[in-house]
Each structure stands twice: as structure tokens, then as C-alpha cells.
Design a protein around this motif. Structure first.
Motif, PDB file in Angstrom:
ATOM      1  N   GLN A  73       0.839  -1.199   0.000  1.00  0.00           N
ATOM      2  CA  GLN A  73       0.000   0.000   0.000  1.00  0.00           C
ATOM      3  C   GLN A  73       0.876   1.252   0.000  1.00  0.00           C
ATOM      4  OE1 GLN A  73      -3.452   0.043  -0.059  1.00  0.00           O
ATOM      5  NE2 GLN A  73      -3.201  -2.147  -0.433  1.00  0.00           N
ATOM      6  N   ASP A  74       0.298   2.324  -0.521  1.00  0.00           N
ATOM      7  CA  ASP A  74       1.050   3.577  -0.606  1.00  0.00           C
ATOM      8  C   ASP A  74       1.494   4.077   0.759  1.00  0.00           C
ATOM      9  OD1 ASP A  74       0.888   3.605  -3.289  1.00  0.00           O
ATOM     10  OD2 ASP A  74      -0.677   5.130  -3.456  1.00  0.00           O
ATOM     11  N   TYR A  75       0.659   3.865   1.784  1.00  0.00           N
ATOM     12  CA  TYR A  75       1.051   4.423   3.084  1.00  0.00           C
ATOM     13  C   TYR A  75       2.285   3.745   3.642  1.00  0.00           C
ATOM     14  CZ  TYR A  75      -1.995   0.621   4.803  1.00  0.00           C
ATOM     15  OH  TYR A  75      -2.599  -0.590   5.028  1.00  0.00           O
TER      16      TYR A  75
ATOM     17  N   LEU B 221       4.729   2.624   1.652  1.00  0.00           N
ATOM     18  CA  LEU B 221       5.802   3.234   0.860  1.00  0.00           C
ATOM     19  C   LEU B 221       6.187   4.596   1.436  1.00  0.00           C
ATOM     20  CD1 LEU B 221       7.576   3.584  -1.684  1.00  0.00           C
ATOM     21  CD2 LEU B 221       5.564   4.545  -2.807  1.00  0.00           C
ATOM     22  N   LEU B 222       5.167   5.405   1.758  1.00  0.00           N
ATOM     23  CA  LEU B 222       5.443   6.732   2.318  1.00  0.00           C
ATOM     24  C   LEU B 222       6.202   6.621   3.637  1.00  0.00           C
ATOM     25  CD1 LEU B 222       2.295   8.943   1.676  1.00  0.00           C
ATOM     26  CD2 LEU B 222       4.612   9.291   0.840  1.00  0.00           C
TER      27      LEU B 222
END
Lengths: 336, 290
Positions: free
Chosen positions: A231-233, A235-236
């Protein structure tokens, strides 16, 4: 879950238990086997038998028998065991703590072991360790609790006897307990010799019950973690400098734990069922072991009491799982 | 000559999954401090690959076969892992595409907004809280205390994107990579978000790489544009010049293909097949890459 939801669930739980009571009562009267036949001596006359029948109320019609038993149950009186001639509630009260301690130990073991392995597997994804882990876990998934029990008896009881083969505590260990929660009591009263002995006795049945659970936890949790990790979160958070372990535990785990939690709840109820056979194999003096004796002796009041107890545990566990799921998910909806 | 903030020189890459098909072909571009650069192209043009390379998060299926990415003169592709991860999130940050998936649903906004402050700057809880309030004020979020205590699902998409922008600028980075940050938003919110990114960028003196497929967005926010097709730079120049006097036929075809607000009933003109034929001939590929 709101308070009214909870009340609703508890109300439904009572209804469900009533249903269980009806079904158990009817089933036990349909299956062959006569408790009186198990207790009379060969010299008993028909009159003796009739008197005994009347004594236990077995001469009455089925609806009448059920009515009497059910009203008593509502008052908290589960009747008297036919084979042991003691109060059913008292018997269950003595044995239930042993089973609860075993089942919770197996639950904690299964969830912790499964959680740790799933986390390690997630950290090791895209390495050769990952498919190896999946393969081994596949094998573990295929082995049921009683096979583990027999294998453990052979391995750790016979070939390499590190753990006691049967029982709950060494009878020569003259320790007096105030409650039937031996493990908890020995721990809080600092009786470490007794505690160690209880643990040693518990290891094998706990592994037999906990290993299948661990395998299922690994499978579901690892899959959900893999989904969450892309998920993008995540990655962030990785870009912000979060360590891989924290990425798994802080970012992914809480979003991934839902399906595992629900499944663990279901598996835990299966595991309580599994205690019946596993306790038997290890002669562990729990409720499950007593259930088998009760069935062998056609001890109707005792069987009914035990089944209702199991039913109540199942329902409570399910409510508890829903509560935890709601607490873990800030959106309030329980995970599917 | 002063050093560019980012200098990409002859960057080539292939996809290992796609039978070694090129995803970047000899891409060169420079980005100056405080500049907003649009990376424009259709899907598969290589704009996201460049963005990912800048962030050090190229997927394992993409292999760089040549070229450099220099950030303040340092080669990002050859940088030790430790140094790279120290740079990322501090000097180079990301505004992600989809605010729905870019915030952790299980953590409060405050925790997520202050991650970088605490992990990269070692800020304490109270200091990070103060800085978070300040950041939310910068991105024009009213009642910041309430927002900090909220979970993502309690906020609108535009609100979440504001938070992600605040988070991207939290450590005063030198470069923000904005990966189609307005694609998932509706048009009215889009406009505000673009304005906000521009204002934040000016206030912090940050350079922005703005990945998009929308020339209209480019016109609103970018100083310079790089147009890519099939991993190759087709045209590169100042936004105004490129949009009014495009040099390449593909650029003019794309501009013509966009909606015309002065003629709303004119309909859209797709890029003619002849243009793609010419592009393929120029780049030297046989088939149209999708």
C-alpha cells in the motif's frame, strides 16, 4: 460495537444456548444407550430398575423431562451426575479451569508463534526463505491436533522423554491449591516448582492444540501482510525512514490483522472441541476428558451440562472477537 | 556554471518482465532549484519510472542499463543504501497519487504527519505536534487539533491530499516528486490542490517534479515541461513556449486533443495515427507500445 449491539448479541446468545439445550436434550434421547443399564448390578430385579428410573425421573415423558431439566438449568441447577453422583455444576467447575488454562495457553502460543513467523516471512519476502516457509507451513496446515498429540507422545514422551507423558501436575508434588486455576494460582502465589511442573505437563497438549492454529495464523496473516505492505502508506512511511520491522508491525499489521482475528476466533472454538481428544491422549484432567467419560457412562445430565458449557464458551469467544475487531478497526465495522 | 539540483544524464532502463523492453531511452533532463517541472506522457511513457528512480523505489522488474541521476552532484543510482535512505524523506519527498490509499487507515493523522519529523529530525512529541499544527495551518486546514486527532476515514479526499502535501513539505525538502496528485480528485478540488502545491513550493523554495498526463494541469502549475513517449524525451522546454509554439508534431497533436473551453461543443480530436507512426519511426520501434 455499541452497547445496544452488545446487549443484542447477549440476548441472541441466550436464545442460541436455549436452542443448544433443546437439541442436546433431544439428541441424547434419540441415540441408543441407557444410563440405568450402566449402573445396575446383574442381580437387580425389574422393580429395582423401575425404582431407579423413577428416582432419576427417566420414567416421565420426554417433554416433561425436558421441562423439569430446563427450569432447573434456568435456576442454575444442572442436576446430579448419574455416574459420579455429584452436582454437575460442581464437576464442571472443577474441570473447566484446567481446560481453559490449556486452551488459552494453546491460543497464546498459536497466535504468538504464528504472528512471529508471519512477520519474519514478511520481512523475508522476495528471498528464498519465503517460499521455503510457505512450503513448511503447508505441511503444518495438513496435520491435525490429534496427530500432533500422538507424534509428540512418541517424540518428546518416549524417544526423547523431556516432558511428562500425562496428567496436569505431578501428584507427589504436595501442593494445596485454593482454586482450580492451578497455573494462574501457582504463578501469583510464587509457587514456582508447581508452576514449572504444570508448564512441563502442559507443553505437549498445548503444542498439539496450538501448532495447527499457528499454521493457520501464519497463512492468513502473511497473506494479509503482503497485501498491506504494497500500500502507498507503507511506501510513504518507508520513505520517511521507518525501519522494515516497524513498517510491518506499525503500518501493516493493524490493517492486516482483521481476517486473522476472525479466523482465530473460529479456530479457537474448534480448538476447544479439540481439547476433548487431546486431553484424552494426555490424560489431562480437563472438561474434554470428562466429556468422554460422561458419554461412555451415558451420564445424561453431565453430558448436557458439558455441552452447554462448551456452547457458552463458543458464543462468548465470538462476541469477544467481534469486540476486539471493532476496537482494532477505527472505522467501526468488523472485518469480514 | 552553477550546479543543477537534479541532472538526469542519458538514463536508460529496461523491463526485465517484458522481455527486456526499454522503458527509458537515453533520457536527459535537468531541474533547477525551486523549479516546477512537468513530466508528461501517456501510460508507459516512462514518467513514473523517472519519478520512482528519483525516489530510489524502482521496482525489481526495472533494470537501469545506463546513465546517471545526479542530485546536487551526487549519483543517486550508485549511492550506498544508507545514504540514499537518509536522503529520501528528508531532501526528496513524495506527494502520492491517491489520497485514499496513501494514509494508513489505522493510524491517526498526527502520527502519520509527524513520522518524518520524529524519525528524520529526532523531534520530540511536543515539538512535532507544534510543527504539525503549523503545517496544517500552512495548507489551510481549519481546526488543526481536531484533524490531527482524526483517522483518515473521517476526512474528505481533498483534506487528505492537503495533509499529504503538508507531510511532503514538512522537512523543507529540496525536491518534491508529485505523482499525479490530482488525478484521484474531482475537478474543483484539483484546482485548489494545484494552487496549494504551487504556493507551498514557492514558500519553501522547493523544486517539484510533477508527473501527469494532463496538459491542462501542466499549463496551470509547471515552469517547464518534459514530454515523453515510449521512454524517450520528445520535447522539453518552458511551458508557455511549448504550449503556444510546439516544436514537435506529437506535442501539437496532444494540445489539439485536449478539451477546448472556448469551443465546448467541438468534440475531442484524437491524436492521429500518422503522428504515432512518425514517433515510432523516430524512436525506432516497430509496434506501438501500450
Amino acid at each position: 460495537m455499541t452497547a445496544s449491539d452488545l446487549l443484542n448479541r447477549l440476548f441472541m446468545a441466550v436464545l442460541t444456548l436455549m436452542g443448544v439445550a433443546v437439541i442436546v436434550f433431544c439428541l441424547l434421547r434419540i441415540v441408543p444407550g441407557d444410563p440405568i443399564a450402566m449402573m445396575i448390578s446383574p442381580s437387580a430385579t425389574p422393580a429395582d430398575i423401575a425404582a431407579l428410573r423413577a428416582h432419576y425421573g427417566l420414567d416421565l415423558g420426554l417433554p416433561q423431562q425436558f421441562g423439569i431439566w430446563f427450569m432447573d438449568v434456568l435456576k442454575g441447577n444442572f442436576g446430579t451426575s448419574i455416574s459420579q453422583r455429584r452436582d454437575v455444576m460442581e464437576l464442571i467447575g472443577e474441570r473447566l479451569p484446567a481446560t481453559l488454562e490449556l486452551a488459552f495457553a494453546a491460543l497464546v502460543f498459536g497466535v504468538l508463534a504464528g504472528g512471529v513467523i508471519a512477520t519474519l516471512g514478511t520481512l523475508a519476502r522476495r528471498t528464498t526463505l519465503d517460499p521455503a516457509l510457505d512450503f513448511i507451513n503447508g505441511l503444518f496446515l495438513a496435520v491435525p491436533d490429534f496427530v500432533w498429540a500422538l507424534a509428540l507422545v512418541l517424540l518428546l514422551g518416549v524417544f526423547w522423554p523431556v516432558f511428562p507423558l500425562s496428567g496436569r501436575i505431578d501428584p507427589t508434588l504436595s501442593t494445596y491449591f485454593h482454586t482450580d486455576f492451578y497455573l494462574i494460582e501457582s504463578l501469583v502465589t510464587f509457587k514456582f516448582a508447581a508452576f514449572g511442573d504444570l508448564i512441563a505437563h502442559m507443553v505437549m497438549p498445548m503444542l498439539a492444540l496450538g501448532l495447527p492454529l499457528a499454521a493457520i495464523v501464519v497463512r492468513t496473516l502473511k497473506e494479509a501482510l503482503a497485501e498491506a505492505m504494497v500500500q502507498d502508506y507503507v511506501l510513504l512511511a518507508r520513505l520517511k525512514g521507518m525501519s522494515p520491522l516497524r513498517l510491518v508491525l506499525q503500518e501493516a499489521l493493524r490493517n492486516a490483522v482483521g481476517p486473522t482475528l476472525t479466523l482465530t476466533g473460529v479456530q479457537f472454538t474448534f480448538m476447544i472441541g479439540g481439547t476433548v481428544i487431546v486431553e484424552r491422549i494426555f490424560s489431562y484432567p480437563g472438561l474434554g476428558n470428562m466429556a468422554i467419560d460422561a458419554v461412555i457412562n451415558r451420564d445424561l445430565p453431565l453430558i448436557q451440562g458439558i455441552v452447554l458449557t462448551f456452547g457458552a464458551i463458543f458464543i462468548l469467544v465470538n462476541i469477544l472477537v467481534d469486540l476486539i475487531a471493532g476496537w482494532l478497526n477505527p472505522r467501526g465495522a468488523a472485518h469480514g | 556554471m552553477t550546479q543543477s539540483l537534479v541532472a538526469i544524464e542519458g538514463l536508460s532502463a529496461i523491463s526485465t518482465r517484458d522481455g527486456g523492453a526499454p522503458v527509458l531511452r537515453d533520457v536527459s533532463l535537468t531541474l533547477e532549484k525551486g523549479e516546477v517541472r512537468g513530466l508528461v506522457g501517456e501510460s508507459g511513457a516512462g514518467k513514473s519510472t523517472i519519478a520512482k528512480a528519483l525516489l530510489g523505489i524502482l521496482p525489481s522488474t526495472v533494470k537501469v542499463t545506463g546513465g546517471f541521476i545526479r542530485f546536487e552532484g551526487r549519483d543517486l543510482l550508485a549511492m550506498p543504501r544508507r545514504e540514499l535512505s537518509d536522503l529520501m524523506g528528508r531532501e526528496i519527498t513524495l506527494i502520492p497519487q491517491d489520497p485514499q490509499t496513501a494514509l494508513n487507515p489505522a493510524r491517526r493523522i498526527e502520527a502519520q504527519l509527524t513520522d518524518g519529523l520524529r524519525l528524520k529530525l529526532g523531534m520530540g512529541k511536543a515539538a512535532a505536534h507544534e510543527r504539525a499544527l503549523q503545517l496544517l495551518d500552512e495548507v489551510q486546514i481549519r481546526n488543526p487539533e481536531r484533524v490531527l486527532a482524526a483517522y483518515p476515514h473521517e476526512l474528505s479526499g481533498g483534506m487528505r491530499q492537503r495533509i499529504l502535501i503538508a507531510s511532503a513539505f514538512a522537512l523543507n525538502p529540496k525536491l518534491v516528486v508529485a505523482d499525479e496528485p490530482t488525478t484521484a480528485l474531482d475537478v474543483t478540488v484539483q484546482k485548489e490542490i494545484l494552487r496549494l502545491i504551487r504556493r507551498m513550493q514557492e514558500a519553501h523554495g522547493t523544486a517539484v517534479i510533477f508527473v501527469t498526463h494532463d496538459l491542462g494541469v501542466v499549463a496551470k502549475i509547471c515552469d517547464r515541461v518534459t514530454l515523453l513517449y515510449a521512454g524517450k524525451v520528445i520535447e522539453d522546454g518552458a511551458t508557455a513556449g511549448m504550449l503556444t509554439a510546439p516544436k514537435h508534431i506529437y506535442t501539437s497533436a496532444l494540445i489539439a486533443a485536449g478539451p477546448r473551453y472556448d469551443r465546448p461543443n467541438a468534440g475531442l480530436e484524437p491524436v492521429p495515427e500518422a503522428v504515432f507512426r512518425q514517433l515510432r519511426a523516430e524512436i525506432g520501434i516497430a509496434e506501438r507500445r501500450v
